[in-house]
Scaffold this motif. Structure first.
Motif, PDB file in Angstrom:
ATOM      1  N   LYS A 105      96.001   6.364  24.819  1.00  0.00           N
ATOM      2  CA  LYS A 105      95.382   5.566  25.993  1.00  0.00           C
ATOM      3  C   LYS A 105      95.654   7.201  27.548  1.00  0.00           C
ATOM      4  N   ASN A 117     103.731   5.611  31.652  1.00  0.00           N
ATOM      5  CA  ASN A 117     102.509   6.343  31.434  1.00  0.00           C
ATOM      6  C   ASN A 117     102.248   7.921  31.107  1.00  0.00           C
ATOM      7  N   VAL A 131      92.267   7.534  28.986  1.00  0.00           N
ATOM      8  CA  VAL A 131      91.812   6.210  29.585  1.00  0.00           C
ATOM      9  C   VAL A 131      92.138   6.637  30.705  1.00  0.00           C
ATOM     10  N   ASN A 132      93.747   6.729  31.403  1.00  0.00           N
ATOM     11  CA  ASN A 132      93.999   7.024  32.199  1.00  0.00           C
ATOM     12  C   ASN A 132      94.014   8.397  33.506  1.00  0.00           C
ATOM     13  N   SER A 168      92.943  -0.035  39.547  1.00  0.00           N
ATOM     14  CA  SER A 168      94.159   1.331  38.889  1.00  0.00           C
ATOM     15  C   SER A 168      95.219   1.303  39.842  1.00  0.00           C
ATOM     16  N   SER A 169      96.399   1.931  38.496  1.00  0.00           N
ATOM     17  CA  SER A 169      97.826   1.674  38.982  1.00  0.00           C
ATOM     18  C   SER A 169      97.804   3.109  39.547  1.00  0.00           C
ATOM     19  N   ALA A 205     100.003  -1.092  32.944  1.00  0.00           N
ATOM     20  CA  ALA A 205     100.879  -0.278  32.687  1.00  0.00           C
ATOM     21  C   ALA A 205     100.915   0.822  31.854  1.00  0.00           C
ATOM     22  N   ASN A 226      88.323  -0.716  38.761  1.00  0.00           N
ATOM     23  CA  ASN A 226      87.961   0.339  37.098  1.00  0.00           C
ATOM     24  C   ASN A 226      86.343  -0.407  36.720  1.00  0.00           C
ATOM     25  N   GLY A 231      96.730  -2.732  38.395  1.00  0.00           N
ATOM     26  CA  GLY A 231      96.296  -2.257  37.498  1.00  0.00           C
ATOM     27  C   GLY A 231      97.678  -2.443  36.220  1.00  0.00           C
ATOM     28  N   ASN A 269      90.359  -4.927  37.922  1.00  0.00           N
ATOM     29  CA  ASN A 269      91.223  -4.183  37.824  1.00  0.00           C
ATOM     30  C   ASN A 269      91.873  -3.590  38.951  1.00  0.00           C
ATOM     31  N   THR A 327      89.041  -4.168  32.175  1.00  0.00           N
ATOM     32  CA  THR A 327      90.001  -4.664  33.036  1.00  0.00           C
ATOM     33  C   THR A 327      89.489  -3.788  34.240  1.00  0.00           C
ATOM     34  N   VAL A 386      87.466  -0.012  28.264  1.00  0.00           N
ATOM     35  CA  VAL A 386      88.460  -0.808  28.849  1.00  0.00           C
ATOM     36  C   VAL A 386      88.595  -0.549  30.440  1.00  0.00           C
ATOM     37  N   ILE A 397      90.286   6.954  34.346  1.00  0.00           N
ATOM     38  CA  ILE A 397      89.827   5.792  34.671  1.00  0.00           C
ATOM     39  C   ILE A 397      90.462   6.498  36.639  1.00  0.00           C
ATOM     40  N   ASN A 398      91.619   6.405  36.090  1.00  0.00           N
ATOM     41  CA  ASN A 398      92.913   6.846  37.563  1.00  0.00           C
ATOM     42  C   ASN A 398      92.413   7.634  37.946  1.00  0.00           C
TER      43      ASN A 398
END
Ligand code: KPL
Length: 358
Positions: free
Chosen positions: A213, A121, A216-217, A293-294, A358, A231, A356, A291, A288, A284, A220-221
């Motif tokens: 991506k 990521n 998005v990260n 998130s990571s 990857a 999420n 979450g 989920n 998700t 997203v 959201i993250n």
């Protein structure tokens, strides 16, 4: 060691999935590189095999080579030694913040005949690797990068569960690579795996996918990590949705478009306007929705997060381009403070157990 061996550095869930898929689908030796002796003991006590559960069906792969990395980290790249086991094919699945230190333990086994694929990521590791480990361009291995949305988690140390089937996109890091050049052996081997089923893109197309991506990260993250929510709240909660819109319109959108340049934006076919980026982030967040998130998983577990390679990338690139990045700077600081025990910053919804992506 046969030169067609594929080495895997970073034996987390994604690393195990790549190793299992290659051992299952591709007739090549696969060697797992463990960063500490304890992992080898754990591997042996788990039967020296990887089990992958897909749709409640378990498959097991064995016959992996194992190497425990020495803790000595040569600081300068030594001259290649003809008797040393060189690594020709390497997949690195460690988190972005560990890549340089993990590679520094084997960089004496890497030379221009090696191919390295980075799967993580966030963005910004290629220039870090080149500057720190391979300052001399003529000694650099061939670097490829990739992104995946495969949802993989684990139930035991070497048992993984494949919860989602997101695509795996791969592309060369060097933008001058053309589609007429033959694929490196490593990438060719990965394309032979129906389980991994990667799509090979040109460097510019992969950069566009990585930046999408990243957006998005980058929204959201940190928002889920700071407000401790699943999420879907980023799309459903008015305050978080407005914050997502401001982050994109005031900082992330302009920076990402600045990184892309005009030609790349044209090739991106309108996908990088603020409206499209926000639409994608909210889609997203809904897809998700259940989920955790990571980043929320990492702060909840007291682990280091990837915020420095996600929002930190926006900050570094924004500063380079002379753009405003104050909100992203604050997000990096708040997420890092949270992990260090600074408490929950944006309210107190509770996250759940799901994994979450990857
Ligand atoms: O990639 C993700 C992550 O958690 O890191 C998303 C897409 C936000 C899914 O949880």
């Amino acid at each position: 060691m046969p030169t067609d061996t594929i080495h895997i550095l970073g034996v987390g869930n994604l690393g195990k999935f790549v190793a299992h898929s290659l051992a299952r689908d591709v007739a090549r030796p696969v060697t797992l590189l463990f960063h500490r002796e304890g992992l080898k003991e754990q591997w042996e006590s788990e039967g020296s095999r990887i089990t992958c559960i897909t749709d409640a069906v378990a498959e097991t792969t064995t016959d992996f080579g194992i190497e425990v990395l020495s803790s000595d980290t040569p600081t300068n790249q030594p001259e290649p030694n003809p008797h040393m086991n060189m690594i020709k094919n390497l997949v690195v699945t460690t988190k972005a913040y560990n890549i340089v230190s993990a590679l520094s333990r084997i960089h004496h086994q890497l030379d221009p005949s090696s191919t390295i694929l980075l799967l993580h990521n966030g963005m910004g590791t290629i220039s870090e690797i080149n500057t720190t480990l391979f300052p001399n361009p003529s000694s650099r291995p061939t670097l490829w990068t990739g992104i995946t949305a495969a949802g993989i988690h684990s139930s035991r140390p070497f048992t993984i569960i494949r919860a989602g089937r997101g695509p795996l996109l791969l592309g060369p890091a060097d933008p001058t690579t053309t589609s007429t050049q033959p694929l490196p052996t490593l990438i060719h081997a990965l394309t032979r795996s129906p389980t991994l089923a990667p799509t090979v893109l040109s460097a510019p197309a992969l950069q566009r996918a990585q930046l999408q991506k990243l957006v998005v990260n980058a929204v959201i993250n940190p928002l889920t990590a700071l407000s401790r929510c699943k999420n879907r709240h980023v799309a459903e909660d008015d305050t978080l949705r407005r914050l997502a819109g401001r982050l994109i319109a005031e900082e992330i959108g302009p920076v990402v478009r600045g990184v892309l340049g005009e030609q790349q934006q044209r090739d991106g076919d309108g996908e990088f306007s603020d409206e499209k980026l926000l639409e994608r982030v909210l889609a997203v967040a809904r897809e998700t929705g259940g989920n955790t998130s990571s980043m929320l998983q990492d702060v909840s577990g007291g682990r280091k997060t990837e915020v420095g390679w996600i929002n930190g990338f926006v900050v570094r690139e924004g500063e380079r381009l002379g753009m405003e990045v104050g909100m992203n700077q604050r997000l990096v600081g708040l997420v890092e403070a949270q992990r260090a025990g600074g408490g929950w910053m944006l309210g107190g919804r509770r996250g759940g157990e799901d994994t979450g992506g990857a």
